[in-house]
Design an enzyme around this catalytic site. Structure first.
Site, PDB file in Angstrom:
ATOM      1  CE1 TYR A   1       8.128 -75.046 -19.373  1.00  0.00           C
ATOM      2  CE2 TYR A   1       8.503 -73.604 -20.547  1.00  0.00           C
ATOM      3  CZ  TYR A   1       7.660 -73.803 -19.846  1.00  0.00           C
ATOM      4  OH  TYR A   1       6.151 -73.664 -19.760  1.00  0.00           O
TER       5      TYR A   1
ATOM      6  CG  HIS B   1       6.071 -72.566 -14.450  1.00  0.00           C
ATOM      7  ND1 HIS B   1       7.615 -73.211 -14.920  1.00  0.00           N
ATOM      8  CD2 HIS B   1       5.087 -72.984 -15.262  1.00  0.00           C
ATOM      9  CE1 HIS B   1       7.072 -73.761 -15.789  1.00  0.00           C
ATOM     10  NE2 HIS B   1       5.552 -73.183 -15.732  1.00  0.00           N
TER      11      HIS B   1
HETATM   12  N1  NDP Z   1       2.827 -71.705 -17.469  1.00  0.00           N
HETATM   13  C1  NDP Z   1       2.361 -72.674 -17.619  1.00  0.00           C
HETATM   14  O1  NDP Z   1       2.037 -73.565 -17.187  1.00  0.00           O
HETATM   15  C2  NDP Z   1       2.460 -73.517 -19.084  1.00  0.00           C
HETATM   16  C3  NDP Z   1       3.645 -72.557 -20.604  1.00  0.00           C
HETATM   17  N2  NDP Z   1       3.093 -73.208 -21.546  1.00  0.00           N
HETATM   18  C4  NDP Z   1       3.453 -72.724 -22.416  1.00  0.00           C
HETATM   19  O2  NDP Z   1       3.123 -71.945 -23.059  1.00  0.00           O
HETATM   20  C5  NDP Z   1       2.752 -72.566 -24.684  1.00  0.00           C
HETATM   21  C6  NDP Z   1       2.087 -73.428 -25.472  1.00  0.00           C
HETATM   22  O3  NDP Z   1       1.805 -74.486 -24.998  1.00  0.00           O
HETATM   23  P1  NDP Z   1       2.190 -75.877 -25.683  1.00  0.00           P
HETATM   24  O4  NDP Z   1       1.746 -76.429 -25.061  1.00  0.00           O
HETATM   25  O5  NDP Z   1       3.407 -75.474 -26.809  1.00  0.00           O
HETATM   26  O6  NDP Z   1       1.313 -75.747 -27.194  1.00  0.00           O
HETATM   27  P2  NDP Z   1       0.495 -74.932 -28.310  1.00  0.00           P
HETATM   28  O7  NDP Z   1      -0.786 -74.554 -27.634  1.00  0.00           O
HETATM   29  O8  NDP Z   1       1.562 -73.383 -28.309  1.00  0.00           O
HETATM   30  O9  NDP Z   1       0.160 -75.671 -29.509  1.00  0.00           O
HETATM   31  C7  NDP Z   1       1.508 -76.353 -29.746  1.00  0.00           C
HETATM   32  C8  NDP Z   1       1.280 -77.765 -31.016  1.00  0.00           C
HETATM   33  O10 NDP Z   1       0.806 -76.790 -31.685  1.00  0.00           O
HETATM   34  C9  NDP Z   1       1.323 -77.850 -33.159  1.00  0.00           C
HETATM   35  N3  NDP Z   1       1.055 -76.178 -33.542  1.00  0.00           N
HETATM   36  C10 NDP Z   1       1.546 -74.642 -33.675  1.00  0.00           C
HETATM   37  N4  NDP Z   1       1.364 -73.858 -35.059  1.00  0.00           N
HETATM   38  C11 NDP Z   1       0.697 -74.890 -35.077  1.00  0.00           C
HETATM   39  C12 NDP Z   1      -0.478 -74.276 -37.054  1.00  0.00           C
HETATM   40  N5  NDP Z   1      -0.530 -73.125 -37.193  1.00  0.00           N
HETATM   41  N6  NDP Z   1      -1.041 -75.310 -37.542  1.00  0.00           N
HETATM   42  C13 NDP Z   1      -0.807 -76.740 -36.916  1.00  0.00           C
HETATM   43  N7  NDP Z   1      -0.216 -76.998 -35.745  1.00  0.00           N
HETATM   44  C14 NDP Z   1       0.415 -76.139 -35.259  1.00  0.00           C
HETATM   45  C15 NDP Z   1       2.972 -77.605 -32.593  1.00  0.00           C
HETATM   46  O11 NDP Z   1       3.144 -78.675 -33.562  1.00  0.00           O
HETATM   47  P3  NDP Z   1       4.168 -78.678 -34.845  1.00  0.00           P
HETATM   48  O12 NDP Z   1       6.097 -77.504 -33.714  1.00  0.00           O
HETATM   49  O13 NDP Z   1       4.484 -78.957 -35.996  1.00  0.00           O
HETATM   50  O14 NDP Z   1       4.500 -76.484 -35.905  1.00  0.00           O
HETATM   51  C16 NDP Z   1       2.278 -78.669 -31.205  1.00  0.00           C
HETATM   52  O15 NDP Z   1       1.936 -79.413 -31.583  1.00  0.00           O
HETATM   53  C17 NDP Z   1       4.703 -73.370 -24.207  1.00  0.00           C
HETATM   54  O16 NDP Z   1       5.584 -73.914 -25.103  1.00  0.00           O
HETATM   55  C18 NDP Z   1       5.557 -72.661 -23.099  1.00  0.00           C
HETATM   56  O17 NDP Z   1       5.751 -72.008 -23.537  1.00  0.00           O
HETATM   57  C19 NDP Z   1       2.629 -73.795 -20.942  1.00  0.00           C
HETATM   58  C20 NDP Z   1       1.908 -75.258 -20.329  1.00  0.00           C
HETATM   59  C21 NDP Z   1       1.731 -74.774 -19.256  1.00  0.00           C
HETATM   60  O1  LIG Z   2       4.740 -76.607 -19.605  1.00  0.00           O
HETATM   61  C1  LIG Z   2       4.064 -76.151 -18.390  1.00  0.00           C
HETATM   62  O2  LIG Z   2       4.663 -74.821 -18.080  1.00  0.00           O
HETATM   63  C2  LIG Z   2       4.421 -76.973 -17.238  1.00  0.00           C
HETATM   64  O3  LIG Z   2       3.754 -76.172 -16.284  1.00  0.00           O
HETATM   65  C3  LIG Z   2       3.997 -77.795 -17.730  1.00  0.00           C
HETATM   66  O4  LIG Z   2       2.685 -78.409 -16.526  1.00  0.00           O
HETATM   67  C4  LIG Z   2       3.221 -78.314 -18.899  1.00  0.00           C
HETATM   68  O5  LIG Z   2       1.982 -78.202 -17.811  1.00  0.00           O
HETATM   69  C5  LIG Z   2       2.752 -79.808 -18.528  1.00  0.00           C
HETATM   70  O6  LIG Z   2       1.686 -79.880 -19.613  1.00  0.00           O
HETATM   71  C6  LIG Z   2       3.877 -80.829 -18.294  1.00  0.00           C
HETATM   72  O7  LIG Z   2       2.862 -82.012 -18.640  1.00  0.00           O
END
Ligand code: NDP
Ligand SMILES: O=C(O)C(=O)[C@@H](O)[C@H](O)C(=O)CO
Length: 277
Positions: A49, A107
């Site tokens: 990240y 990851h």
């Molecule tokens: N291990 C892996 O492979 C992965 C890990 N992750 C982790 O998981 C975390 C969360 O996943 P992420 O993909 O970010 O998605 P989320 O499901 O947490 O959604 C984030 C989105 O939701 C919106 N949002 C948050 N709270 C609200 C609310 N109460 N009402 C309306 N909209 C809301 C945010 O907008 P706003 O900012 O405007 O509130 C943002 O656009 C990541 O940030 C990361 O740390 C993610 C993907 C892959």
């Molecule tokens: O956000 C993470 O941790 C990821 O592993 C990313 O691959 C995320 O899932 C993604 O969608 C990037 O396009």
């Protein structure tokens, strides 16, 4: 700390965490400080990240003591070889300006590369050296977890997986729970896609005087899962923590589980074939 889970190794973690994917730079630091101020005590990050430095800066800027925060990061797929993994964990610490991570995860398994057992051995040793306290994985399927156990004798305490109403991971959760592995949900709000507009969820939101996001996060915690919710806005950050003053009924939990779809993944990232470096 509000409601908590206890991991198999004894670490106590809050039931809702703060996500930081695409939370970078000075704006990112402000978002993380705001999250700490409104009550988050688990911050999820990753080497990939490019924001471990921002996480460290936010921790130093916030009034919350370092020892009250669970700081978590992840090893990228390009550094699964043993010595590279150790170097990367050390680099993660240098970037954040921390002496230890509370949690550190692999990851993605990247099964075609097939070096994840070597990476896991590095995490086991880094834990022994005191660089990281608890060790886990992300996006690991049962077949990957079975191999970790068979080849190292050590099972992760936690598995961070894609999980949201349209992709509820029932089978993976069953396996993880049977092995004492806590599931964290990534993209728990479905990345603010259609799931926040789902009619069944909106009906529950109306009943409980909550919003759709709060219903989803409550459902996840009632499944015994730890959602990692990301928001750049302090009002959303607050709402996402304010989910413990109501409880969905058994029938409502069943209704939520029926929303899952065979093709419910957000971006078709199946860890059996998808690889990330
Ligand atoms: N291990 C892996 O492979 C992965 C890990 N992750 C982790 O998981 C975390 C969360 O996943 P992420 O993909 O970010 O998605 P989320 O499901 O947490 O959604 C984030 C989105 O939701 C919106 N949002 C948050 N709270 C609200 C609310 N109460 N009402 C309306 N909209 C809301 C945010 O907008 P706003 O900012 O405007 O509130 C943002 O656009 C990541 O940030 C990361 O740390 C993610 C993907 C892959
Ligand atoms: O956000 C993470 O941790 C990821 O592993 C990313 O691959 C995320 O899932 C993604 O969608 C990037 O396009």
């Amino acid at each position: 700390m509000s409601e908590t889970y206890q991991l198999r190794d004894g670490l106590v973690v809050p039931k809702v965490a703060f996500g930081t994917w695409l939370v970078n730079g000075a704006q990112g630091v402000n978002s993380i400080v705001s999250a700490l101020n409104v009550g988050y005590r688990l911050i999820d990050s990753a080497f990939n990240y490019e924001n471990e430095g921002a996480v460290g800066a936010a921790i130093r800027k916030s009034p919350v003591p370092r020892e009250d925060i669970i700081v978590s990061s992840k090893l990228p797929g390009r550094h699964h070889h043993y010595q590279e993994a150790i170097d990367t964990i050390q680099e993660s610490l240098y970037r954040a300006g921390l002496n230890y991570y509370d949690l550190y995860l692999i990851h993605w398994p990247n099964p075609k590369e097939d070096n994840y057992v070597e990476a896991w051995q590095a995490l086991i040793d880094a834990q022994r050296f005191g660089l990281i306290h608890s060790i886990g994985v992300s996006n690991f399927l049962p077949e990957h977890l079975d191999r970790l156990e068979k080849e190292t004798g050590v099972m992760p305490v936690l598995n961070q997986i894609e999980l949201h109403p349209y992709f509820n991971q029932e089978k993976q959760r069953e396996y993880d729970q049977a092995h004492g592995i806590l599931d964290q949900a990534w993209s728990p709000l479905g990345r603010a896609s259609n799931e926040l507009k789902d009619p069944f969820i909106l009906k529950l939101a109306e009943k409980y005087h909550k919003n759709a996001g709060q219903i989803i996060l409550r459902w996840e915690t009632q499944l015994g899962v730890l959602p990692i919710a990301k928001s750049s806005h302090s009002d959303h950050q607050r709402e996402n923590l304010n989910i413990f003053d109501f409880e969905l009924t058994a029938d409502e939990l069943v209704g939520m589980s029926k929303l899952t779809k065979a093709d419910g993944r957000l971006k078709n990232q199946d860890p059996a074939v998808y690889e990330e470096f």
